[in-house]
Design an enzyme around this catalytic site. Sequence first.
Site, PDB file in Angstrom:
ATOM      1  N   ASP A  35      -5.243   1.195  13.574  1.00 26.09           N
ATOM      2  CA  ASP A  35      -6.192   2.146  12.988  1.00 26.09           C
ATOM      3  C   ASP A  35      -6.787   3.015  14.092  1.00 26.09           C
ATOM      4  O   ASP A  35      -7.433   2.513  15.015  1.00 26.09           O
ATOM      5  CB  ASP A  35      -7.299   1.403  12.250  1.00 26.09           C
ATOM      6  CG  ASP A  35      -8.266   2.364  11.586  1.00 26.09           C
ATOM      7  OD1 ASP A  35      -7.899   2.912  10.521  1.00 26.09           O
ATOM      8  OD2 ASP A  35      -9.370   2.579  12.129  1.00 26.09           O
ATOM      9  N   TYR A  40     -12.444   8.840  18.011  1.00 25.13           N
ATOM     10  CA  TYR A  40     -12.495   7.753  18.985  1.00 25.13           C
ATOM     11  C   TYR A  40     -12.110   8.220  20.388  1.00 25.13           C
ATOM     12  O   TYR A  40     -12.353   7.507  21.358  1.00 25.13           O
ATOM     13  CB  TYR A  40     -11.556   6.609  18.561  1.00 25.13           C
ATOM     14  CG  TYR A  40     -11.833   6.058  17.187  1.00 25.13           C
ATOM     15  CD1 TYR A  40     -13.006   6.351  16.489  1.00 25.13           C
ATOM     16  CD2 TYR A  40     -10.902   5.231  16.550  1.00 25.13           C
ATOM     17  CE1 TYR A  40     -13.236   5.850  15.216  1.00 25.13           C
ATOM     18  CE2 TYR A  40     -11.133   4.716  15.282  1.00 25.13           C
ATOM     19  CZ  TYR A  40     -12.292   5.038  14.615  1.00 25.13           C
ATOM     20  OH  TYR A  40     -12.520   4.534  13.359  1.00 25.13           O
ATOM     21  N   HIS A 102     -12.221  11.277   7.241  1.00 28.20           N
ATOM     22  CA  HIS A 102     -13.097  10.304   7.892  1.00 28.20           C
ATOM     23  C   HIS A 102     -14.429  10.129   7.156  1.00 28.20           C
ATOM     24  O   HIS A 102     -14.946   9.006   7.045  1.00 28.20           O
ATOM     25  CB  HIS A 102     -13.358  10.731   9.338  1.00 28.20           C
ATOM     26  CG  HIS A 102     -13.660   9.595  10.245  1.00 28.20           C
ATOM     27  ND1 HIS A 102     -13.307   9.586  11.579  1.00 28.20           N
ATOM     28  CD2 HIS A 102     -14.295   8.412  10.053  1.00 28.20           C
ATOM     29  CE1 HIS A 102     -13.700   8.448  12.146  1.00 28.20           C
ATOM     30  NE2 HIS A 102     -14.308   7.730  11.230  1.00 28.20           N
ATOM     31  N   GLN A 175     -11.417   3.414   3.154  1.00 24.94           N
ATOM     32  CA  GLN A 175     -11.834   2.576   4.270  1.00 24.94           C
ATOM     33  C   GLN A 175     -13.361   2.599   4.363  1.00 24.94           C
ATOM     34  O   GLN A 175     -13.968   3.669   4.490  1.00 24.94           O
ATOM     35  CB  GLN A 175     -11.201   3.075   5.577  1.00 24.94           C
ATOM     36  CG  GLN A 175     -11.465   2.159   6.754  1.00 24.94           C
ATOM     37  CD  GLN A 175     -10.833   2.620   8.048  1.00 24.94           C
ATOM     38  OE1 GLN A 175     -11.511   2.807   9.061  1.00 24.94           O
ATOM     39  NE2 GLN A 175      -9.522   2.817   8.032  1.00 24.94           N
TER      40      GLN A 175
END
Length: 275
Positions: A35, A40, A102, A175
């Site tokens: 993932d 990030y 996201h 998610q």
Amino acid sequence: MEKIPVLGLGTWKAAPGDVTQAVKVAIDVGYRHFDCAYLYHNESEVGAGIQCKIKEGVVQREDLFIVSKLWCTCHKKSLVMAACSQTLKALKLEYLDLYLIHWPMGFKPGEKDLPLDRSGMVIPSDTDFLDTWEAMEALVTAGLVKAIGVCNFNREQLERLLNKPNLRFKPLTNQIECHPYLAQKNLINFCQSRDVSVTAYQPLGGSSEGVDVMDNPVIQAMAQRHQKSPAQILIRFQIQRNVIVIPKSICPERILENIQEGVFLCRHWWVWDHV
């Protein structure tokens, strides 16, 4: 039909200097689901680990399930494909198995990940996530991604997406943050009733009244009773609810512990099938 391995390695907050080795270790011990996300800022290092193991012959690309996410400053339809292409370049891949929005809200496009006004408030985008979804669907048609999904959507937002006129591709997963202190039972039930899988991030995190979930007396007692680690208990908790789980670690011992056979009813190759 897409298949998501029920256990993946999360890479959030994994430092660039550590994550390449963590990915290598994870592949060696059996992980196939990774993932990632633009936010990030370590996708190049994740990609280096993946490519190393492909070159060594440990895995083929087709064995892996690679996930990444569209950041909030790229919700505008004209920016989506470029954002996905940037992620693919960083990961050194030709396609993603799954690409997620996201967050449901968009931010003002630009160089800053978190654009703020003079009052310190985030500057929103005027793009509706339904429009963003159309650009996500175009990625599937173009062959850049195999499936698309969402992160951090509540029931109302997900229902609005599922009821979108002329929806071409349903979200494969939602998610969400999920652990015993944030069990998300109602949202999970709704997602699964609509044939949308749930992926739990931060499954080992969370605290209540100053007590981390890993240190919770009930979790500790269960771990002792079953001769497992608290992390293994928390992972099993999600799997038994048919929830995909992506614990994050850069420690080789923890990476192995989280995937050891005793954690699972049927090991990590449990999958959520989506037609």
